[in-house]
Design a protein around this motif. Structure first.
Motif, mmCIF file in Angstrom:
data_model
loop_
_atom_site.group_PDB
_atom_site.id
_atom_site.type_symbol
_atom_site.label_atom_id
_atom_site.label_comp_id
_atom_site.label_asym_id
_atom_site.label_seq_id
_atom_site.Cartn_x
_atom_site.Cartn_y
_atom_site.Cartn_z
ATOM 1 N N SER A 54 48.591 28.952 33.978
ATOM 2 C CA SER A 54 47.782 30.174 34.066
ATOM 3 C C SER A 54 46.306 29.797 34.113
ATOM 4 N N PHE A 55 45.538 30.578 34.877
ATOM 5 C CA PHE A 55 44.087 30.397 34.989
ATOM 6 C C PHE A 55 43.420 31.740 34.694
ATOM 7 N N ALA A 56 42.382 31.724 33.898
ATOM 8 C CA ALA A 56 41.681 32.948 33.542
ATOM 9 C C ALA A 56 40.764 33.395 34.672
ATOM 10 N N GLN A 57 40.430 34.673 34.675
ATOM 11 C CA GLN A 57 39.490 35.207 35.663
ATOM 12 C C GLN A 57 38.189 34.414 35.623
ATOM 13 N N GLY A 58 37.740 33.955 36.788
ATOM 14 C CA GLY A 58 36.504 33.188 36.885
ATOM 15 C C GLY A 58 36.679 31.691 36.715
ATOM 16 N N GLU A 59 37.875 31.242 36.330
ATOM 17 C CA GLU A 59 38.119 29.817 36.123
ATOM 18 C C GLU A 59 38.341 29.114 37.461
ATOM 19 N N HIS A 60 37.841 27.901 37.577
ATOM 20 C CA HIS A 60 38.045 27.100 38.782
ATOM 21 C C HIS A 60 39.396 26.404 38.716
ATOM 22 N N ILE A 61 40.172 26.536 39.779
ATOM 23 C CA ILE A 61 41.395 25.753 39.913
ATOM 24 C C ILE A 61 41.021 24.345 40.329
ATOM 25 N N CYS A 62 40.037 24.235 41.211
ATOM 26 C CA CYS A 62 39.521 22.936 41.638
ATOM 27 C C CYS A 62 38.138 23.150 42.239
ATOM 28 N N SER A 63 37.379 22.083 42.323
ATOM 29 C CA SER A 63 36.055 22.134 42.932
ATOM 30 C C SER A 63 35.983 21.132 44.079
#
Length: 234
Positions: free
Chosen positions: A35-44
């Motif tokens: 799970s990833f929170a709103q605004g969190e980067h999955i990758c850059s």
């Protein structure tokens, strides 16, 4: 990023998106649910690429950085979408930055298991080829057409994309007015022109400024202005 230790939920996603044949028994044994929170980067952009991710819930914003240092929106994506597929095939670092617009669930599989169990598995290879082909078509379409749209259409599409997730009716996003310079870069316009367009849309009753944010006031009207959301069209 948090791992969700729920095998039933993981299997439910696999079944819901007909992924059983794509991820065979050997591969599925190494799939994890994150799970990833709103605004969190999955990758850059520029990060080492290590995982193939499958978006199964939520919405992603995909953007890149130009040689001049400006950011530019490529698209917003909802399920089903792959992240890390192009990088896996090419053996490169991450090409784009990917951010969670709403709360996101993704299946994750390390490249080492793809190398061991997936290289000679035709259903997976066909699936990845289809998804990669769609990506290059969308990018070509974006570069050739999207910047030809008026800024009003680009801003309307952007606001709709960050404000709503059709798969989650309880989600409502907003745009901070502090980040308008970034927004101007995202949609390919100047800060001054963006402010003029915001003023016009506000006067038209489509959006409003409230507590340092831009909020959608008339979703139907903004949707009509966007015609088709240029950042979410396949």
């Amino acid at each position: 990023m948090k791992e969700i230790q729920d095998s039933e939920q993981l299997q439910a996603y696999i079944a819901a998106y007909s992924l059983t044949a794509i991820f065979n028994e050997q591969l599925s044994g190494h799939l994890h649910l994150y799970s990833f929170a709103q605004g969190e980067h999955i990758c850059s952009k520029g990060d080492p690429s290590e995982y193939l991710y499958v978006l199964v819930k939520g919405k992603l914003k995909i953007f890149t950085t130009t040689p001049e240092g400006k950011t530019l929106i490529i698209s917003f994506k909802t399920p089903l979408e792959l992240i890390g597929d192009v990088e896996y095939i090419q053996g490169t670092e991450m090409i784009n930055t990917v951010e969670a617009v709403s709360p996101v669930h993704m299946l994750g599989l390390e490249y080492r298991w793809l190398n061991k169990y997936g290289k000679e598995h035709p259903p997976l290879l066909h699936f990845m080829l289809e998804m990669i082909t769609q990506k290059f078509y969308r990018k070509s379409n974006f570069l050739s057409l999207n910047l030809m749209h008026p800024v009003e259409v680009r801003l309307a599409s952007y606001l709709l994309s960050i404000s709503y997730d059709e798969s989650d009716p309880n989600f409502t996003g907003q745009l901070s007015t502090i980040n308008l310079t970034d927004t101007a870069n995202f949609i390919g316009t100047s800060y001054r022109h963006l402010n003029r367009v915001i003023h016009k849309l506000t006067q038209d009753g489509l959006i409003e400024r409230e507590n340092g944010h831009l909020l959608v006031k008339d979703k139907a009207g903004l949707t009509a202005l966007a015609s088709r959301n240029i950042y979410e069209s396949n």
